[in-house]
Design a protein around this motif. Structure first.
Motif, mmCIF file in Angstrom:
data_model
loop_
_atom_site.group_PDB
_atom_site.id
_atom_site.type_symbol
_atom_site.label_atom_id
_atom_site.label_comp_id
_atom_site.label_asym_id
_atom_site.label_seq_id
_atom_site.Cartn_x
_atom_site.Cartn_y
_atom_site.Cartn_z
ATOM 1 N N ILE A 115 0.921 -1.184 0.016
ATOM 2 C CA ILE A 115 0.196 0.139 0.042
ATOM 3 C C ILE A 115 0.651 1.173 -0.021
ATOM 4 C CG2 ILE A 115 -1.809 1.282 1.399
ATOM 5 C CD1 ILE A 115 -2.617 -1.282 2.596
ATOM 6 N N ALA A 116 0.765 2.078 -1.004
ATOM 7 C CA ALA A 116 1.460 2.938 -1.167
ATOM 8 C C ALA A 116 0.723 4.342 -1.598
ATOM 9 C CB ALA A 116 2.752 2.939 -2.198
ATOM 10 N N THR A 117 -0.315 4.542 -0.863
ATOM 11 C CA THR A 117 -1.508 5.463 -1.254
ATOM 12 C C THR A 117 -1.242 6.904 -0.717
ATOM 13 O OG1 THR A 117 -2.607 4.692 0.722
ATOM 14 C CG2 THR A 117 -3.443 3.850 -1.424
ATOM 15 N N GLY A 118 -0.100 7.287 -0.268
ATOM 16 C CA GLY A 118 0.365 8.747 0.082
ATOM 17 C C GLY A 118 -0.570 9.450 1.003
ATOM 18 N N ALA A 119 -0.492 10.705 0.828
ATOM 19 C CA ALA A 119 -1.116 11.729 1.857
ATOM 20 C C ALA A 119 -1.991 12.837 1.186
ATOM 21 C CB ALA A 119 -0.112 11.967 2.868
ATOM 22 N N ARG A 120 -2.523 13.463 1.912
ATOM 23 C CA ARG A 120 -3.392 14.762 1.327
ATOM 24 C C ARG A 120 -3.166 15.864 2.441
ATOM 25 N NH1 ARG A 120 -6.448 11.248 3.525
ATOM 26 N NH2 ARG A 120 -8.223 11.999 5.085
ATOM 27 N N PRO A 121 -3.416 17.074 1.812
ATOM 28 C CA PRO A 121 -3.299 18.135 2.704
ATOM 29 C C PRO A 121 -4.490 18.062 3.930
ATOM 30 C CG PRO A 121 -3.325 18.938 0.743
ATOM 31 C CD PRO A 121 -3.530 17.546 0.512
ATOM 32 N N ARG A 148 -0.007 16.902 6.509
ATOM 33 C CA ARG A 148 -0.474 15.814 5.744
ATOM 34 C C ARG A 148 -1.273 14.796 6.172
ATOM 35 N NH1 ARG A 148 0.256 17.050 0.673
ATOM 36 N NH2 ARG A 148 0.730 14.902 0.021
ATOM 37 N N GLU A 149 -2.308 14.354 5.812
ATOM 38 C CA GLU A 149 -2.985 13.049 6.486
ATOM 39 C C GLU A 149 -2.926 12.148 5.598
ATOM 40 O OE1 GLU A 149 -7.268 14.091 7.313
ATOM 41 O OE2 GLU A 149 -6.461 15.596 8.629
ATOM 42 N N ALA A 150 -2.511 10.877 6.274
ATOM 43 C CA ALA A 150 -2.562 9.810 5.443
ATOM 44 C C ALA A 150 -3.664 9.294 4.560
ATOM 45 C CB ALA A 150 -1.886 8.367 6.227
ATOM 46 N N LYS A 153 -2.234 6.988 16.040
ATOM 47 C CA LYS A 153 -2.973 7.970 16.500
ATOM 48 C C LYS A 153 -3.061 9.040 15.631
ATOM 49 C CE LYS A 153 -2.899 7.764 21.610
ATOM 50 N NZ LYS A 153 -1.949 7.584 22.335
ATOM 51 N N ASN A 154 -1.645 9.274 14.874
ATOM 52 C CA ASN A 154 -1.637 10.521 13.842
ATOM 53 C C ASN A 154 -2.185 9.983 12.505
ATOM 54 O OD1 ASN A 154 0.212 8.909 12.971
ATOM 55 N ND2 ASN A 154 1.921 9.905 12.931
ATOM 56 N N GLY A 155 -3.030 8.795 12.573
ATOM 57 C CA GLY A 155 -3.767 8.386 11.179
ATOM 58 C C GLY A 155 -2.870 7.923 10.184
ATOM 59 N N THR A 156 -1.539 7.724 10.277
ATOM 60 C CA THR A 156 -0.621 6.910 9.571
ATOM 61 C C THR A 156 -1.113 5.386 9.794
ATOM 62 O OG1 THR A 156 1.099 7.029 10.887
ATOM 63 C CG2 THR A 156 1.006 8.769 9.279
ATOM 64 N N VAL A 213 3.529 -1.747 3.442
ATOM 65 C CA VAL A 213 3.209 -0.322 3.284
ATOM 66 C C VAL A 213 4.524 0.522 3.044
ATOM 67 C CG1 VAL A 213 0.949 0.004 4.672
ATOM 68 C CG2 VAL A 213 3.274 0.171 5.789
ATOM 69 N N CYS A 214 4.449 1.698 2.446
ATOM 70 C CA CYS A 214 5.677 2.526 2.444
ATOM 71 C C CYS A 214 5.136 3.789 1.995
ATOM 72 C CB CYS A 214 6.520 2.018 1.345
ATOM 73 S SG CYS A 214 6.084 1.849 -0.334
ATOM 74 N N GLY A 215 5.925 4.638 2.170
ATOM 75 C CA GLY A 215 5.731 6.343 1.995
ATOM 76 C C GLY A 215 4.803 7.030 3.041
ATOM 77 N N ASP A 216 4.488 8.127 2.542
ATOM 78 C CA ASP A 216 3.417 8.806 3.099
ATOM 79 C C ASP A 216 2.496 8.170 4.145
ATOM 80 O OD1 ASP A 216 5.079 10.851 2.520
ATOM 81 O OD2 ASP A 216 3.816 12.201 1.426
ATOM 82 N N VAL A 217 1.934 7.407 3.387
ATOM 83 C CA VAL A 217 0.789 6.648 4.199
ATOM 84 C C VAL A 217 1.273 6.352 5.547
ATOM 85 C CG1 VAL A 217 0.895 4.374 3.202
ATOM 86 C CG2 VAL A 217 -1.200 5.241 3.831
ATOM 87 N N THR A 218 2.382 5.741 5.637
ATOM 88 C CA THR A 218 2.906 5.311 7.131
ATOM 89 C C THR A 218 3.821 6.261 7.751
ATOM 90 O OG1 THR A 218 3.933 3.132 8.035
ATOM 91 C CG2 THR A 218 4.724 3.860 6.101
ATOM 92 N N GLY A 219 4.518 7.245 7.155
ATOM 93 C CA GLY A 219 5.267 7.977 7.610
ATOM 94 C C GLY A 219 6.358 7.202 8.257
#
Ligand SMILES: Cc1cc2nc3c(=O)[nH]c(=O)nc-3n(C[C@H](O)[C@H](O)[C@H](O)COP(=O)(O)OP(=O)(O)OC[C@H]3O[C@@H](n4cnc5c(N)ncnc54)[C@H](O)[C@@H]3O)c2cc1C
Length: 714
Positions: free
Chosen positions: A373-379, A503-505, A521-524, A540-546
């Protein structure tokens, strides 16, 4: 002072015991010769003998006095297997726990200050598997127990855990020795008690926890997969969801090792970095710098001019830059590399199956041995009353602007907010930054924050630090952000409001809920060190997990996720976060790797700070860029680098040398001994290392050198 007193007490007790011949009492010969007298004493005072024995045993183990083995034999001889076993099991555990606590109290702080950075992974390991390791060490008597007690004191293992694991782990060994003690008269030497077979049996028991862990992991995995039907065969080895920095690298690695891989992207290949993140922001910053330099040209003997900014042309250039880089991340390139690219929206239907709805409405379901899962994050969009009345911007929508906003308010003074604020200010907007913390870029070195804030203020950016956005109102067609600062409410009029609040995952809407994959807790998305979610085959990898939301970190994690996914069961690798660099591309640039000075302080590290001012650097002076500094945090008295912050022109490029040095354990002495081309900015690194060296030259050596040269002149 208190600690010194405790050390003093321990040393005095040990000395007195030694002087009184206490150590030589605890020998097998002595015990055997005193056996009859001891038994007579026990018969006379059964309770007193038990209490005295217990207390003495605790003292011997707590003070790490050699002789615990003889004491255990004595316990068997005096009290028999059952009562002796009970007494010794509790006394040894209490003594061991006291020894562990004493080591923690007396030396743990010092060790943490000295080796703080290296201890972090040990702490993490102990937190996760400490009980297993301790149990194994207790069962296999190859290390002296006093050593285990003292070493465990340096970790963060809770005393309660240490107690029960020790009590359980030492039980088997205790019973063997107590039992031997009941036959004391027949024992000729201590080494005879532990036969090869017994040690072998202990070793088997010792590895038992590790085997047990493997079994527990397998059972856990089985439990997690319960209710899901695993396909008999898989369409592909790996499905990667999201073709941003993390997903692209994962797919690339899979194709490179000849695995069959499917990459699914619902929007634009390249994800945030190429389309709305790194690339457009850096292209914007370049145009803004041009405008700024035109205003500054007078410094260089060329008439300064107020640039005529053609904003649509600036935005067109950004699009053009994206187009030039696009081929690197394109469907064509990845298809040629051997990746099956599908443009559509992925939905995970089981741990092995992903359904894809293509842009043309077609749907298909694919199965894979592993999924990344490498779905990133959004503002992040804050919950501010009245926000819905205005057409606010985020880093996603900003790139569609075709008119330069006159009054531009930026909510958030982190890296993204700062980079974009300065760029818009340089292009001609009146920019205000509203930032809840007291400083811009709160994670950075205080001196770096101060330099950036000073530069921003000089460039006319209004800073509302320690300011909280309360409400958005629209009055007579004009939008205002109401900001509370120092107890007052300020009305900030704006034409455009940019939200840059982190940015939110992206974790919802594509099946994770059904699978029960947990978020932190931080949503990742939560994962272990191997990048696995609760389903061992879903990675997982990337912004979706931090935890670091950068392109290079996404790519770094992608390597671990892909390799672990493709070679699971053969070999797996733990993601390594020890040396993570990052840069905020403001002017001055702020580049960072490892700890900052304030982090070193708050972590209680024993550190030194070396600073070199770039105002002194020849090339910087020639270029008119003589501002900023290189600040290096080293282990006290050593040249080992713990962290570096560089502020100034080209700092992002200068940082690379320190990243390499930290990764491969190269110290400042070696950087100083390396030729750096003259005149370059990179010399700042060497000069910073030189500053460190100067501060570590021994005055005594200098004195002798001076004497040597005086003698040579005479
Ligand atoms: C303004 C800005 C500037 C930045 N500057 C820098 C910088 O200078 N240096 C740096 O290192 N980092 C920078 N970053 C951060 C960097 O862009 C991100 O860390 C990086 O893009 C993360 O990559 P990723 O693969 O995790 O996610 P993304 O790039 O977000 O990719 C995720 C992809 O998954 C797709 N997706 C999501 N759900 C689905 C689904 N269900 N099905 C199919 N596809 C799906 C999305 O469409 C997206 O393309 C910046 C970010 C911003 C916003």
């Amino acid at each position: 002072m208190k600690r010194l007193f405790v050390i003093f007490l321990i040393v005095i007790t040990l000395l007195i015991t030694w002087q009184a011949g206490g150590f030589s009492l605890l020998t097998l010969e002595n015990l055997k010769s005193q056996q009859a007298a001891l038994i007579a004493w026990r018969d006379l005072h059964p309770v007193g003998a038990s209490v005295a024995f217990f207390v003495f045993y605790v003292l011997v183990t707590a003070l790490s006095i050699p002789g615990a083995v003889v004491m255990t034999l004595a316990g068997g001889a005096l009290f028999g297997l059952l009562w002796g076993g009970i007494l010794i099991s509790f006394a040894s555990t209490l003594g061991a726990t006291l020894a562990m606590l004493a080591s923690r109290y007396l030396i743990s702080d010092w060790v943490r200050r000295k080796f703080g950075a290296s201890i972090a992974p040990i702490d993490a390991g102990v937190e996760k598997d400490g009980s297993f390791y301790l149990f194994t060490l207790r069962l296999i008597p190859i290390f002296p127990f006093f050593m285990i007690n003292l070493l465990m004191g340096l970790t963060r293992m809770p005393a309660k855990t240490f107690w029960w694991v020790s009590q359980l782990g030492m039980l088997a060994g205790t019973l063997v020795f107590v039992n031997a003690g009941t036959q004391l008269a027949k024992i000729d030497s201590l080494s005879g008690i532990l036969s090869f077979e017994i040690i072998g049996a202990f070793a088997l028991l010792g590895v038992f926890p590790l085997i047990a862990r493997k079994i527990v992991e397998t059972l856990k995995a089985r439990k997690v997969y319960k209710g899901w039907n695993k396909p008999k065969r898989f369409d592909t080895n790996l499905i990667v969801i999201g073709a941003g920095s993390g997903g692209l690298v994962s797919a690339y690695i899979a194709a490179a090792v000849k695995a069959k891989v499917t990459l699914i992207e619902k929007h634009q290949m390249g994800g945030d970095c190429l389309n709305t993140g790194c690339v457009p922001s850096k292209a914007l910053i370049r145009s803004a710098r041009q405008a700024y330099e035109m205003r500054q040209a007078g410094q260089f003997g060329i008439q300064s001019v107020e640039p005529d900014v053609d904003f649509p042309a600036v935005m067109a250039r950004i699009k053009n830059v994206i187009q030039q880089i696009e081929p690197h991340d394109s469907v064509e390139r990845y298809t040629n590399l051997g990746v099956d690219v599908i443009q559509g929206t992925a939905n995970i239907v089981s741990p092995w199956e992903v359904s894809v709805t293509q842009d043309n409405g077609e749907q298909q379901t694919l199965s894979a041995k592993s999924v990344i899962i490498a779905t990133g994050a959004r503002p992040r969009i804050p919950d501010i009353p009245g926000l819905d009345q205005v057409d606010y911007l985020t880093s996603d929508s900003l790139w569609e602007l075709n008119e330069l906003p006159k009054r531009f308010v930026v909510l958030g003074g982190g890296p993204i907010g700062c980079e974009l604020s300065q760029a818009f200010a340089r292009l001609g907007s009146e920019v205000s930054i509203v930032q809840r913390p007291a400083h811009l870029m709160p994670r950075e070195d205080q001196e770096a924050q101060a330099l950036v804030e000073q530069q921003f203020t000089e460039e006319g950016i209004a800073l509302y630090l320690s300011g909280t956005a309360k409400e958005v109102i629209v009055r007579d067609g004009q939008a205002y952000l109401l900001v509370e600062q120092a107890g007052e409410v300020i009305e900030l009029p704006f034409d455009k409001l940019l939200l840059a609040l982190g940015r939110e995952a992206n974790t919802s809407g594509f099946g994770l809920e059904k699978l029960g994959i947990e978020s932190r807790k931080n949503g990742t998305l939560d994962c272990n060190g191997f990048m696995q979610t609760r389903f061992p085959n879903v990675y997982v990898c990337g912004d979706v997990t931090g935890p670091f939301q950068f392109t290079h970190v996404a790519a770094h994690q992608a390597w671990f996720a892909a390799v672990n996914a493709l070679f699971s069961g053969v070999k797996r690798f733990k993601a390594d976060y020890r040396v993570i660099p990052w840069v905020t591309f403001t002017d001055p640039e702020v580049a960072r790797v490892g700890v900052s000075e304030s982090e070193a302080r708050s972590q209680g590290l024993d550190y030194e700070v070396t600073r070199y001012g770039i105002d002194d650097l020849d090339r910087a002076i020639a270029d008119g860029d003589n501002h900023g500094f290189v600040k290096i945090i080293t282990l006290a008295g050593k040249d080992k680098i713990l962290g570096v912050t560089i502020v100034g022109k080209h700092s992002a490029e200068l940082l690379a040398e320190f990243v390499l040095a930290m990764k491969y354990g190269i110290g400042l002495n070696k950087i100083l001994g390396t030729i750096h081309t003259y005149p370059t900015f990179s010399e700042a690194n060497k000069y910073a290392a030189g500053e460190w060296k100067r501060a570590h030259v021994s005055p005594k050596v200098m004195l002798w050198l001076a004497r040597f040269h005086t003698w040579r002149r005479s």
